[in-house]
Enzyme design. Sequence first.
Site, short mmCIF file in Angstrom:
data_model
loop_
_atom_site.label_atom_id
_atom_site.label_comp_id
_atom_site.label_asym_id
_atom_site.label_seq_id
_atom_site.Cartn_x
_atom_site.Cartn_y
_atom_site.Cartn_z
N SER A 137 0.83 -1.20 0.00
CA SER A 137 0.00 0.00 0.00
C SER A 137 0.86 1.25 0.00
O SER A 137 1.83 1.34 0.75
CB SER A 137 -0.91 0.00 1.23
OG SER A 137 -1.68 1.17 1.31
N CYS A 141 -8.47 -0.26 9.58
CA CYS A 141 -9.45 -0.79 8.64
C CYS A 141 -10.61 -1.49 9.32
O CYS A 141 -11.64 -1.76 8.71
CB CYS A 141 -8.78 -1.77 7.68
SG CYS A 141 -7.60 -0.98 6.57
#
Length: 378
Positions: free
Chosen positions: A197, A320
């Site tokens: 990421s 998340c």
Amino acid sequence: MIYLDSAATSPMRKEALDAYIEAATTAFGNTQSLHDAGSTAADYVASCRQMWGRFFNGRAEGVYFTANASEGNQLTIRSLLRGRPPELKDIVTTKLEHASVLTTMHELEKEGYRIHYIPVDSYGVLDMLAFEHTVSHGTALVVMQLVNSEMGAIQPVAACAEYAKLVGVPIHCDVVQALGKIPLDVTELGVTSAVCSAHKIGGPKGVGIVYIDPSVHWESVYEGTTHQHGFRAGTVDVPAIVAATIAAKYALADQPQAFQQALRLQALVSELLPEGVQMVGSNSSKSPFIQGLIMPHVEGQWMMLECNRQQIAISTGTACKIGYGEAMSAMSAMDYESDVARKFVRISFNHQTTCGEVEAFLKVIEQSLIQNKLKATQ
């Protein structure tokens, strides 16, 4: 504010911001368009693929870009499974995986797959013997993260990949918390695919990077998609991809020095940890960039809010899945009781984190615990 939540996200590097602006100005075309503006944009993306191929020590044609690493995990897992023989329904993984992987596992289980979770020890490292007993020629896929996002445990991915290769099983690896932190080489790891990421290493949010070994067969999740050889539908975000690539370039250049600083910070936490506070995991088998702590007599949520009041950013687990108990799930896999898991907090570092910032955090923890204990006795 003192920022100790880099495992959730990191501030963008100036070089990445500058690259974004330049690419947005000069490469605004659609990469699928056949005119010069489209060709310019496509050339930028092709150059970025070449660079990511080198970053991974893989091949450029195995690089794909997604909207984030969560999407990258989901697409890669499903694409690899679609490329496997349909009669293979067994998937091997751990309960320490990122929420995006665990959610996909739950979905696949409903679709008829059998999910096998390999047990881990009290440090969060999987049982290699159990892994070897579970993985066989009948296994469809192995899914395993390299660095756990809650307490930083490093899994023996290379050993697992070597065994999986012996029985012809592909292995997918989430390397989000590894890129720019510890040495990363997909060839040495022996994995089939990897996902990382951009925003964890000083790049923009909204960019995930996927690597799939070009020699391995996979099939598109999206029928009829032409973008990125069918891997993901939709026009790619050229400026964000360029910024992500530049961020990775600088993160990898800084990685040796950043790692040494993280080791110093980890040692500082161990040395100055207030009485009663417990570090999760073993310093010898974890990433020094992530430190999971268990408070002695207050909940992690309370401590996180108290630190925020003192202008120090920490977390109670992966961003998340805040509120959905991912940290508690991971700690349960490590045999921690639920009441202990509720006392968990996480601090995580980036290349700019200083010893002074960590010392300030530890002082707040110590003072807050003393004050809380005094109130409880009044």
